[in-house]
Design a protein around this motif. Sequence first.
Motif, PDB file in Angstrom:
ATOM      1  N   CYS A 232      42.594  37.837  35.007  1.00  0.00           N
ATOM      2  CA  CYS A 232      41.177  38.143  34.815  1.00  0.00           C
ATOM      3  C   CYS A 232      40.476  38.573  36.096  1.00  0.00           C
ATOM      4  O   CYS A 232      39.251  38.451  36.206  1.00  0.00           O
ATOM      5  CB  CYS A 232      40.468  36.927  34.222  1.00  0.00           C
ATOM      6  N   ALA A 242      34.421  39.710  34.420  1.00  0.00           N
ATOM      7  CA  ALA A 242      33.792  38.783  33.477  1.00  0.00           C
ATOM      8  C   ALA A 242      34.269  38.968  32.039  1.00  0.00           C
ATOM      9  O   ALA A 242      34.544  37.972  31.356  1.00  0.00           O
ATOM     10  CB  ALA A 242      32.275  38.897  33.569  1.00  0.00           C
ATOM     11  N   PRO A 243      34.382  40.199  31.521  1.00  0.00           N
ATOM     12  CA  PRO A 243      34.849  40.324  30.128  1.00  0.00           C
ATOM     13  C   PRO A 243      36.251  39.758  29.914  1.00  0.00           C
ATOM     14  O   PRO A 243      36.508  39.100  28.892  1.00  0.00           O
ATOM     15  CB  PRO A 243      34.807  41.838  29.885  1.00  0.00           C
ATOM     16  N   ARG A 245      37.751  37.401  31.809  1.00  0.00           N
ATOM     17  CA  ARG A 245      37.667  35.949  31.992  1.00  0.00           C
ATOM     18  C   ARG A 245      37.107  35.279  30.744  1.00  0.00           C
ATOM     19  O   ARG A 245      37.659  34.284  30.247  1.00  0.00           O
ATOM     20  CB  ARG A 245      36.789  35.639  33.198  1.00  0.00           C
ATOM     21  N   ASP A 246      36.018  35.838  30.212  1.00  0.00           N
ATOM     22  CA  ASP A 246      35.385  35.221  29.048  1.00  0.00           C
ATOM     23  C   ASP A 246      36.294  35.305  27.823  1.00  0.00           C
ATOM     24  O   ASP A 246      36.357  34.364  27.016  1.00  0.00           O
ATOM     25  CB  ASP A 246      34.045  35.901  28.759  1.00  0.00           C
ATOM     26  N   LEU A 249      39.039  32.557  28.213  1.00  0.00           N
ATOM     27  CA  LEU A 249      38.480  31.220  28.032  1.00  0.00           C
ATOM     28  C   LEU A 249      38.055  30.961  26.583  1.00  0.00           C
ATOM     29  O   LEU A 249      38.303  29.878  26.031  1.00  0.00           O
ATOM     30  CB  LEU A 249      37.285  31.022  28.963  1.00  0.00           C
ATOM     31  N   GLN A 250      37.424  31.941  25.958  1.00  0.00           N
ATOM     32  CA  GLN A 250      36.969  31.747  24.584  1.00  0.00           C
ATOM     33  C   GLN A 250      38.147  31.607  23.633  1.00  0.00           C
ATOM     34  O   GLN A 250      38.112  30.759  22.715  1.00  0.00           O
ATOM     35  CB  GLN A 250      36.072  32.911  24.168  1.00  0.00           C
ATOM     36  N   HIS A 263      35.413  21.058  32.058  1.00  0.00           N
ATOM     37  CA  HIS A 263      34.382  22.042  32.417  1.00  0.00           C
ATOM     38  C   HIS A 263      33.882  21.785  33.838  1.00  0.00           C
ATOM     39  O   HIS A 263      33.714  22.721  34.630  1.00  0.00           O
ATOM     40  CB  HIS A 263      33.212  21.968  31.433  1.00  0.00           C
TER      41      HIS A 263
END
Length: 313
Positions: A232, A242-243, A245-246, A249-250, A263
Amino acid sequence: MAVFTPLDEAEVDAWLSRFDLGTRTDLQGIASGIENTNYFLTTTRGQFVLTLFERLQPEQLPFYLGLMHHLAAHGVPVPDPMPDRARQTLHTLKGKPAALVTRLKGRSQLQPQAVHCAQVGHWLARMHLAARDYGGTLPNLRGLAWQRRIIPEILPYLTGDQRALISAELAHQTAVAESATYASLPRSAVHADLFRDNVLFEGETLSGIFDFYFAGVDTWLFDLAVALNDWCIHLETGAFDAPRRDALLQAYQAVRPLTEVEHSLLPDALRAAALRFWTSRLADYHLPRDAHLLTPHDPAHFERVLRQRLMPD
């Protein structure tokens, strides 16, 4: 090949005769990897990867092979070690420990997009849940204990700024590891090296996860951080995309939501993962073990990653 033990077809045929896997139809060396000798071996009954272990100790190998078989039995797309007629999965070939595992389909995705990172997150969570009841106990051999031993040997090769950075981060990670919150983190056997070149895709679908020979018992958060720090990021800077990474994680949390403690400790885990691979690459570069290591990876990459993880969001 990066690690080369030559094999001729006659000796492979003789070795293969102890299995119920048919006869050899093809044998090709794999020109990648820096730790082991690998061959693609095709028989009349399937496609396999034959590995000769150049450095790993025989007593470590049952942990890795057992983990792979355990995960395969739980539906995770990993190489499954093949037993011989004596039901053994750890073998010897040309005087070296050897294993024969199923060959996975697909190709590495070295320029991943968010869709690929989501697949990695999904299967990493599945892998963690599947490993909960695996009984192997080998520690992460490149974990904090190893780092505390090896970093003093590396320090003379570093600049003053680098020495300050690596020493401060080692002290920080030692303090984190001694905390009660860290002790509460969920853990099991983990991959610990889930980089882009250890995953295969068919199109946008993850088809295989391999190279478990740095696996060990560690926190799931550390394993997640290793993946985030490779899949990422912008390779030239170490900064997160960011896209991607998110997405990772999601997808991970859709299968296994992180705890509140996880967290809170994720920033520290990301730093720990960067420190681990910076230290490892520095050791490979400045303290080469032997001639088996052909070309060490650039240590500066994970120095950049660590510096990025220390920057405020």
